[in-house]
Design a protein around this motif. Structure first.
Motif, PDB file in Angstrom:
ATOM      1  N   UNK A 225       0.838  -1.205   0.000  1.00 59.11           N
ATOM      2  CA  UNK A 225       0.000   0.000   0.000  1.00 59.11           C
ATOM      3  C   UNK A 225       0.872   1.254   0.000  1.00 59.11           C
ATOM      4  N   UNK A 226       2.068   1.120  -0.569  1.00 57.85           N
ATOM      5  CA  UNK A 226       3.033   2.216  -0.549  1.00 57.85           C
ATOM      6  C   UNK A 226       2.577   3.353  -1.465  1.00 57.85           C
ATOM      7  N   UNK A 227       2.761   4.602  -1.036  1.00 59.56           N
ATOM      8  CA  UNK A 227       2.336   5.730  -1.876  1.00 59.56           C
ATOM      9  C   UNK A 227       3.251   5.982  -3.061  1.00 59.56           C
ATOM     10  N   UNK A 228       4.513   5.563  -2.953  1.00 62.45           N
ATOM     11  CA  UNK A 228       5.489   5.862  -3.995  1.00 62.45           C
ATOM     12  C   UNK A 228       5.713   4.701  -4.950  1.00 62.45           C
ATOM     13  N   UNK A 229       5.863   5.021  -6.246  1.00 58.59           N
ATOM     14  CA  UNK A 229       6.083   4.034  -7.293  1.00 58.59           C
ATOM     15  C   UNK A 229       7.585   3.866  -7.516  1.00 58.59           C
ATOM     16  N   UNK A 230       8.141   2.715  -7.124  1.00 59.70           N
ATOM     17  CA  UNK A 230       9.578   2.477  -7.226  1.00 59.70           C
ATOM     18  C   UNK A 230      10.063   2.528  -8.667  1.00 59.70           C
ATOM     19  N   UNK A 231       9.241   2.074  -9.593  1.00 67.92           N
ATOM     20  CA  UNK A 231       9.618   2.095 -11.013  1.00 67.92           C
ATOM     21  C   UNK A 231       9.840   3.534 -11.476  1.00 67.92           C
ATOM     22  N   UNK A 232       8.949   4.429 -11.070  1.00 71.47           N
ATOM     23  CA  UNK A 232       9.065   5.836 -11.445  1.00 71.47           C
ATOM     24  C   UNK A 232      10.267   6.492 -10.773  1.00 71.47           C
ATOM     25  N   UNK A 233      10.503   6.157  -9.504  1.00 73.08           N
ATOM     26  CA  UNK A 233      11.656   6.730  -8.801  1.00 73.08           C
ATOM     27  C   UNK A 233      12.942   6.391  -9.533  1.00 73.08           C
ATOM     28  N   UNK A 234      13.127   5.106  -9.847  1.00 78.08           N
ATOM     29  CA  UNK A 234      14.359   4.677 -10.505  1.00 78.08           C
ATOM     30  C   UNK A 234      14.487   5.324 -11.882  1.00 78.08           C
ATOM     31  N   UNK A 235      13.389   5.395 -12.631  1.00 79.73           N
ATOM     32  CA  UNK A 235      13.422   6.028 -13.946  1.00 79.73           C
ATOM     33  C   UNK A 235      13.911   7.470 -13.851  1.00 79.73           C
ATOM     34  N   UNK A 236      13.446   8.190 -12.841  1.00 81.58           N
ATOM     35  CA  UNK A 236      13.818   9.596 -12.709  1.00 81.58           C
ATOM     36  C   UNK A 236      15.235   9.757 -12.164  1.00 81.58           C
ATOM     37  N   UNK A 237      15.685   8.849 -11.316  1.00 84.27           N
ATOM     38  CA  UNK A 237      17.071   8.902 -10.841  1.00 84.27           C
ATOM     39  C   UNK A 237      18.030   8.661 -12.013  1.00 84.27           C
ATOM     40  N   UNK A 238      17.688   7.737 -12.880  1.00 82.50           N
ATOM     41  CA  UNK A 238      18.499   7.493 -14.078  1.00 82.50           C
ATOM     42  C   UNK A 238      18.574   8.757 -14.932  1.00 82.50           C
ATOM     43  N   UNK A 239      17.447   9.449 -15.073  1.00 83.74           N
ATOM     44  CA  UNK A 239      17.442  10.697 -15.837  1.00 83.74           C
ATOM     45  C   UNK A 239      18.371  11.733 -15.210  1.00 83.74           C
ATOM     46  N   UNK A 240      18.360  11.814 -13.875  1.00 85.99           N
ATOM     47  CA  UNK A 240      19.246  12.758 -13.191  1.00 85.99           C
ATOM     48  C   UNK A 240      20.701  12.422 -13.454  1.00 85.99           C
ATOM     49  N   UNK A 241      21.045  11.131 -13.391  1.00 91.07           N
ATOM     50  CA  UNK A 241      22.432  10.714 -13.598  1.00 91.07           C
ATOM     51  C   UNK A 241      22.892  10.962 -15.028  1.00 91.07           C
ATOM     52  N   UNK A 242      21.982  10.856 -15.979  1.00 94.07           N
ATOM     53  CA  UNK A 242      22.324  11.033 -17.384  1.00 94.07           C
ATOM     54  C   UNK A 242      22.175  12.474 -17.870  1.00 94.07           C
ATOM     55  N   UNK A 243      21.532  13.320 -17.055  1.00 91.87           N
ATOM     56  CA  UNK A 243      21.309  14.700 -17.469  1.00 91.87           C
ATOM     57  C   UNK A 243      20.276  14.827 -18.564  1.00 91.87           C
ATOM     58  N   UNK A 244      19.281  13.942 -18.535  1.00 93.58           N
ATOM     59  CA  UNK A 244      18.193  13.998 -19.522  1.00 93.58           C
ATOM     60  C   UNK A 244      16.870  14.084 -18.768  1.00 93.58           C
ATOM     61  N   UNK A 245      15.769  14.247 -19.501  1.00 99.75           N
ATOM     62  CA  UNK A 245      14.466  14.272 -18.844  1.00 99.75           C
ATOM     63  C   UNK A 245      14.399  15.338 -17.766  1.00 99.75           C
TER      64      UNK A 245
END
Length: 309
Positions: A225-245
């Motif tokens: 019943x977690x409020x946060x979507x782990x798939x979305x978190x990881x996707x956005x962290x990858x974007x931060x590391x790559x400097x995209x999105x």
């Protein structure tokens, strides 16, 4: 036309499930090279072999020399490592009075010393990439690194310590190796296995039984019943590391929060801290020597420092 993100080599800890597994699967889908690590990797990471990731057995509490050797092994395989993801960790739950010294030590060994020791393994390699260095070091932190929870002192203390060390590291790197970017991910409760795998202390002190029982109920209620979507978190962290999105064209800060629950907790604590600072400002200033208030002298800039003999 947007330039496609550069292919990278990632070294990731704690890949058996949750964020770690998501990093492996999403990065391999993007075509990046991945070294996926974890304890008892032959069995616990077997489900990742079909991704094409390199699987290495690694316990983050191992001695420094062993961690250095594993990181070097990854470099030997791919010629480099571009991103280190410190993801391995666990939650030890129990009131301060009930927690043993050994339980606290184990929490720090995994949640604090493990990431810091692996950072030591990575830094010589990252520092060797050009005059300013290059590389990204990601720490999968938590709102628990900023906000203490009842019966979570072992976890919160280890995450608080990690945040302090990494904040200092960020300033050290900005001083002499600004091309190396540390990144603290402060996530709320997300759809991983962490709530299912909480380590609860046995009932050692009857006084704390109601608190421990409530924590067991809370953890069980959060799982699934977690409020946060782990798939979305990881996707956005990858974007931060790559400097995209979400990271394209941005000066990414040291700390990035994820999840409305985390955001709410951080805002409430900051507001309370500001209230205390305003209320107690006079008391704070009352202990200064006359004419000696204000910040201490700053360190010289990196360019100035390199000219100091």
């Amino acid at each position: 036309m947007t330039t496609p993100p550069k292919k990278q080599v990632w070294f990731i800890t704690g890949c058996s499930s949750g964020f770690g597994e998501q990093f492996v699967r999403q990065l391999r889908a993007l075509g990046d090279d991945v070294v996926a690590t974890g304890r008892n990797a032959e069995t616990r990471l077997a489900h990742l072999k079909d991704t094409g990731a390199t699987i290495l057995d690694l316990d983050v509490t191992a001695p420094q020399a062993e961690l250095d050797a594993k990181f070097q092994q990854a470099i030997d395989i791919y010629g480099t490592v571009d991103v280190l993801v410190n993801n391995a960790g666990y939650i030890q739950c129990g009131a301060v009075e009930e927690l043993t010294h050994e339980e606290m030590q184990r929490s720090f060994a995994t949640n604090f010393h493990g990431p810091i020791n692996l950072t030591r393994s990575a830094l010589p390699h990252f520092r060797g990439k050009g005059e300013k260095g290059a590389g990204v070091i990601i720490y999968m932190g938590s709102q628990a690194g900023f906000y203490g929870e009842p019966a979570a002192s072992a976890y919160c203390a280890s995450k608080f310590a990690l945040e302090g060390a990494v904040e200092s590291l960020s300033k050290e790197l900005a001083f002499l190796a600004p091309g190396i970017k540390p990144l603290l991910i402060e996530a709320g409760i997300c759809s991983t296995e962490v709530m299912k795998n909480i380590n609860h202390v046995p009932h050692r002190v009857d006084f704390w039984r109601p608190l421990n029982d409530a924590c067991r109920v809370r953890g069980a209620g959060n799982y699934g019943n977690e409020p946060g979507n782990a798939v979305e978190v990881v996707s956005k962290v990858i974007q931060l590391a790559k400097g995209v999105g979400i990271g394209e064209g941005k000066d990414v800060p040291l700390r990035v929060p994820f999840g409305s629950d985390c955001l709410k907790i951080l805002k409430e604590k900051i507001a309370d801290m500001n209230r205390v600072l305003e209320e107690w400002e006079g008391v704070a200033r009352s202990v200064d020597f006359e004419g000696h208030s204000g910040p201490m002298p700053a360190l010289p800039t990196s360019g100035e420092a390199k000219n100091i003999s």
